[in-house]
Design an enzyme around this catalytic site. Sequence first.
Site, mmCIF file in Angstrom:
data_model
loop_
_atom_site.group_PDB
_atom_site.id
_atom_site.type_symbol
_atom_site.label_atom_id
_atom_site.label_comp_id
_atom_site.label_asym_id
_atom_site.label_seq_id
_atom_site.Cartn_x
_atom_site.Cartn_y
_atom_site.Cartn_z
ATOM 1 N N LEU A 206 -0.304 -3.477 5.722
ATOM 2 C CA LEU A 206 1.097 -3.848 5.972
ATOM 3 C C LEU A 206 1.860 -4.132 4.693
ATOM 4 C CD1 LEU A 206 1.091 -6.065 9.181
ATOM 5 C CD2 LEU A 206 2.177 -3.841 8.844
ATOM 6 N N CYS A 207 1.163 -4.701 3.681
ATOM 7 C CA CYS A 207 1.867 -5.036 2.445
ATOM 8 C C CYS A 207 2.371 -3.766 1.750
ATOM 9 C CB CYS A 207 0.983 -5.865 1.515
ATOM 10 S SG CYS A 207 -0.561 -5.068 1.118
ATOM 11 N N THR A 208 1.574 -2.683 1.846
ATOM 12 C CA THR A 208 2.011 -1.413 1.256
ATOM 13 C C THR A 208 3.275 -0.922 1.954
ATOM 14 O OG1 THR A 208 -0.250 -0.812 0.751
ATOM 15 C CG2 THR A 208 1.338 0.984 0.784
#
Length: 433
Positions: A206-208
């Site tokens: 999700l951070c990407t």
Amino acid sequence: MELEGRWRDLDYLLTRQGNVVGPGFEPGPEIREFLHNDCRVLVVGAGGLGCELLKDLALSGFGNIDVIDMDTIDVSNLNRQFLFRMQDVGQSKAEVAARRIQQRIPGVTVTPHHCMIQDKALDFYEQFHVIVLGLDSLEARRYMNSVACSFLEYDEEGQPDLATVKPMVDGGTEGFKGHARVLIPGVTPCFECTLWLFPPQTKFPLCTLAETPRSPAHCIEYAKIILWPKERPDDSFDADCEEHMKWVYDKALARAAEFGIQGVTYQLTQGVVKNIIPAIASTNAIVAAQCTLEALKMVTMCSTGLNNYMMYVGTDGVYTLTTPYERDDKCPICSAGITFEVPPSTTLQQLIDQLVADPDLGKHLSAPSVSYGSTNLFMRGALEAQTRPNLEKPISDLVDGDGSIVHVNDRKLVAAMKIRLKFSGSTNGTMEM
Ligand SMILES: [Zn+2]
């Protein structure tokens, strides 16, 4: 009717000796007669791979082919499932494929089975010399694997009894990638031995997606996974709704523009959201050809077989690699028996609970039954009331002693799991009753 020179190339393989022939190979015309008259091969799946397999097997001299598939023909199949025509849409894949092969290739009998693989009894599968899988689901492969392994028996020395070995060949394709492998239960790894070959579907962190998108797919996933619930919390996303798809596409396009990323298209959006991997006809053809060759080698021994997994990658040029994967001695499906250590005072109920809780074995079990030789120790269903009293008894009262093998059955399994009981800290006194 026989076409002039029809079997010339096959006869080169079957009537001559060579340096790479398999064990016990004796060249001669009777091998082709066996292949044509007596050998039975089952093709599981009549889709993209299945059509290719049926054609290849029939042209390679196999005279008796069965094919099983529960699906009916969809218009989207017609670009690569070349045995089907527009007028066949809605009909059984197995039945149409069988009819077309028989029309086009004289002298071949193809018997269709339009049903689920689970609908057939084990003795149906037992009649085939070799089973070739052209499937697209892991669950169906695992099922067929447990079917093939259910016939396997081991002798006193723990060696597989070759008369009980039911060989399989498995093909699989995903876009430009594919594989062919041989599964000889007790000899090569079975599916469960190498389940790690099928990784869970890759999801982007999700951070990407939120911070450092680098590809068009990242932008599409961002729109679908993060923006949709935030901006349209009251609508549940429907991949078949055009307006929803268009919304995700527009948002992904804006996101891509923001980060200078090229390549977001409506078609790609559909592909990423629906997780569609395009089916490539040439990959099917290559993998089916290899599978057919392996099946031919298995039943004729005209050459040593693949050892034991070939992968094919056609994304950039053509690349193949063959890997000799190894069996897992602790495989619950194809091993001679998994050692499980318990104190002899363990009750049958406790043993069952421990098996279900075991990190390796438990994933194959939900509500197991246990038997020992021909004795039912605990059965679900009709025999439950009768066998229930055994649950409270120590396991050492129910089996002969240390090293006894109990069979554990479960609706998640086709073949019984063999558990070799090892009594921890046991003395003879507690075992003998
Ligand atoms: Zn195995």
